[in-house]
Design an enzyme around this catalytic site. Sequence first.
Site, PDB file in Angstrom:
ATOM      1  N   GLU A 159      57.227  18.151  28.157  1.00 33.90           N
ATOM      2  CA  GLU A 159      58.033  18.771  29.228  1.00 33.90           C
ATOM      3  C   GLU A 159      59.282  19.461  28.705  1.00 33.90           C
ATOM      4  OE1 GLU A 159      56.648  15.766  29.357  1.00 33.90           O
ATOM      5  OE2 GLU A 159      55.803  15.403  31.346  1.00 33.90           O
ATOM      6  N   GLU A 170      51.273  10.508  31.534  1.00 37.48           N
ATOM      7  CA  GLU A 170      51.884   9.578  32.507  1.00 37.48           C
ATOM      8  C   GLU A 170      50.825   8.946  33.409  1.00 37.48           C
ATOM      9  OE1 GLU A 170      54.607  12.766  33.660  1.00 37.48           O
ATOM     10  OE2 GLU A 170      56.260  11.383  33.330  1.00 37.48           O
ATOM     11  N   GLY A 179      52.247  14.988  32.627  1.00 39.75           N
ATOM     12  CA  GLY A 179      51.732  14.150  33.707  1.00 39.75           C
ATOM     13  C   GLY A 179      50.384  13.523  33.377  1.00 39.75           C
ATOM     14  N   ALA A 225      51.102  18.063  34.855  1.00 41.95           N
ATOM     15  CA  ALA A 225      51.242  18.588  36.210  1.00 41.95           C
ATOM     16  C   ALA A 225      50.975  20.092  36.146  1.00 41.95           C
ATOM     17  CB  ALA A 225      52.641  18.307  36.734  1.00 41.95           C
TER      18      ALA A 225
HETATM   19  N1  CAA Z   1      49.265  23.517  34.276  1.00 44.94           N
HETATM   20  C1  CAA Z   1      48.567  24.614  34.661  1.00 44.94           C
HETATM   21  N2  CAA Z   1      47.646  25.218  33.899  1.00 44.94           N
HETATM   22  C2  CAA Z   1      47.422  24.709  32.673  1.00 44.94           C
HETATM   23  C3  CAA Z   1      48.123  23.579  32.199  1.00 44.94           C
HETATM   24  C4  CAA Z   1      49.061  22.972  33.063  1.00 44.94           C
HETATM   25  N3  CAA Z   1      49.741  21.857  32.727  1.00 44.94           N
HETATM   26  N4  CAA Z   1      47.695  23.314  30.940  1.00 44.94           N
HETATM   27  C5  CAA Z   1      46.764  24.256  30.639  1.00 44.94           C
HETATM   28  N5  CAA Z   1      46.611  25.096  31.680  1.00 44.94           N
HETATM   29  C6  CAA Z   1      45.693  26.238  31.781  1.00 44.94           C
HETATM   30  C7  CAA Z   1      46.179  27.409  30.939  1.00 44.94           C
HETATM   31  O1  CAA Z   1      47.150  28.155  31.633  1.00 44.94           O
HETATM   32  C8  CAA Z   1      44.894  28.172  30.705  1.00 44.94           C
HETATM   33  O2  CAA Z   1      44.609  28.906  31.870  1.00 44.94           O
HETATM   34  P1  CAA Z   1      44.034  30.430  31.732  1.00 44.94           P
HETATM   35  O3  CAA Z   1      42.723  30.279  31.024  1.00 44.94           O
HETATM   36  O4  CAA Z   1      43.908  30.855  33.156  1.00 44.94           O
HETATM   37  O5  CAA Z   1      45.042  31.180  30.919  1.00 44.94           O
HETATM   38  C9  CAA Z   1      43.862  27.066  30.604  1.00 44.94           C
HETATM   39  O6  CAA Z   1      44.449  25.905  31.210  1.00 44.94           O
HETATM   40  C10 CAA Z   1      43.504  26.703  29.166  1.00 44.94           C
HETATM   41  O7  CAA Z   1      44.724  26.458  28.471  1.00 44.94           O
HETATM   42  P2  CAA Z   1      45.085  27.135  27.053  1.00 44.94           P
HETATM   43  O8  CAA Z   1      44.472  28.494  26.963  1.00 44.94           O
HETATM   44  O9  CAA Z   1      46.566  27.031  26.882  1.00 44.94           O
HETATM   45  O10 CAA Z   1      44.298  26.145  26.068  1.00 44.94           O
HETATM   46  P3  CAA Z   1      44.683  25.787  24.567  1.00 44.94           P
HETATM   47  O11 CAA Z   1      43.535  24.981  24.045  1.00 44.94           O
HETATM   48  O12 CAA Z   1      45.081  26.996  23.801  1.00 44.94           O
HETATM   49  O13 CAA Z   1      45.993  24.849  24.658  1.00 44.94           O
HETATM   50  C11 CAA Z   1      47.307  23.028  25.557  1.00 44.94           C
HETATM   51  C12 CAA Z   1      45.887  23.596  25.259  1.00 44.94           C
HETATM   52  C13 CAA Z   1      48.026  22.752  24.241  1.00 44.94           C
HETATM   53  C14 CAA Z   1      47.102  21.742  26.321  1.00 44.94           C
HETATM   54  C15 CAA Z   1      48.102  24.055  26.384  1.00 44.94           C
HETATM   55  O14 CAA Z   1      47.314  24.470  27.488  1.00 44.94           O
HETATM   56  C16 CAA Z   1      49.401  23.508  26.940  1.00 44.94           C
HETATM   57  O15 CAA Z   1      50.369  23.406  26.217  1.00 44.94           O
HETATM   58  N6  CAA Z   1      49.415  23.165  28.246  1.00 44.94           N
HETATM   59  C17 CAA Z   1      50.628  22.711  28.918  1.00 44.94           C
HETATM   60  C18 CAA Z   1      50.935  21.276  28.601  1.00 44.94           C
HETATM   61  C19 CAA Z   1      52.228  20.850  29.289  1.00 44.94           C
HETATM   62  O16 CAA Z   1      53.287  21.435  29.072  1.00 44.94           O
HETATM   63  N7  CAA Z   1      52.144  19.793  30.128  1.00 44.94           N
HETATM   64  C20 CAA Z   1      53.296  19.275  30.852  1.00 44.94           C
HETATM   65  C21 CAA Z   1      53.358  19.827  32.246  1.00 44.94           C
HETATM   66  S1  CAA Z   1      54.827  19.374  33.112  1.00 44.94           S
HETATM   67  C22 CAA Z   1      54.546  17.830  33.740  1.00 44.94           C
HETATM   68  O17 CAA Z   1      53.500  17.249  33.527  1.00 44.94           O
HETATM   69  C23 CAA Z   1      55.651  17.246  34.565  1.00 44.94           C
HETATM   70  C24 CAA Z   1      55.537  15.792  34.871  1.00 44.94           C
HETATM   71  O18 CAA Z   1      55.958  14.975  34.110  1.00 44.94           O
HETATM   72  C25 CAA Z   1      55.011  15.331  36.172  1.00 44.94           C
END
Ligand code: CAA
Length: 259
Positions: free
Chosen positions: A133, A113, A110, A66
């Site tokens: 998460e 999911e 998400g 998400a």
């Molecule tokens: N939401 C918003 N933006 C996201 C995102 C997310 N879930 N995941 C990645 N991005 C964005 C980053 O902020 C980044 O944006 P900028 O270039 O503007 O800084 C861009 O995508 C690229 O990401 P990274 O630079 O972090 O890329 P990476 O290759 O170094 O890492 C990753 C990749 C490990 C997937 C890392 O991006 C990450 O950990 N993302 C978050 C994953 C996460 O926590 N997901 C769970 C979300 S909560 C949820 O989903 C709730 C639910 O159950 C409904």
Amino acid sequence: MAYEFITTRTEGEKVGIITLNRPKQLNALSPQLMVELGQALKAFDADAAIGCIVITGNEKAFAAGADIGAMATYTFADVYGDDYITRDWETIRSIRKPVIAAVSGFALGGGCELAMMCDFIIAADNAKFGQPEIKLGIIPGAGGTQRLPRAVGKAKAMDLALTGRMMDATEAERAGLVSRIVPLDKLMEETLAAALMISGYGRMAVMAAKESVNKAFEGTLADGVMFERRLFHALFATADQKEGMDAFVNKRAAVFKNQ
Ligand code: CAA
């Protein structure tokens, strides 16, 4: 329909393909993207020519979860009261035609999911799954704590949900989360072959098979077996059953008419 965060196309006029399209955000599932995904799924479900639907992302990400930026300032009133985050997710469950997730790259939070809400997952060899998460001070909110243990068992689901670590495609297949792993450059070819195969079968049998397998996760074994039995019996009222069996007996290819 014009979409901003997804693209749609068809293959062989039988398969509907939805591509998540926020590459710069690793396909983070914003509320608007989820609205569009629901609209596209419903449109393909209602299209009589379409027999199977595929959801996919890009090489780097199926979806990284998400949209954290959108969620960061939400209050309890926003998420519980107005159901901002998960309001449009349930649409996926209402789709009656099979939905395949073709996953390459990250399928996290998400994103994992969403893949699990699909009927099965075909994974590229670079796929990575996880429920991170916990690292954000929350828990999975779109079925992760329920569907993951059903798919991979309690031990691995707890491990993933509590540590937030990722598992690669090999571990995911071994654990039962994905149905098969294919080389990255063959992901769409293999997925579309499966989707076209499904689209060629009798539509009612396909929908009944999906409904009946899903029933296995919702009730008791006795209820599920009875549900399956009734659908099995009902399919003998279809012309496709006569066609399928006559074709086998007479050693010819079946031509299903979805009747
Ligand atoms: N939401 C918003 N933006 C996201 C995102 C997310 N879930 N995941 C990645 N991005 C964005 C980053 O902020 C980044 O944006 P900028 O270039 O503007 O800084 C861009 O995508 C690229 O990401 P990274 O630079 O972090 O890329 P990476 O290759 O170094 O890492 C990753 C990749 C490990 C997937 C890392 O991006 C990450 O950990 N993302 C978050 C994953 C996460 O926590 N997901 C769970 C979300 S909560 C949820 O989903 C709730 C639910 O159950 C409904």
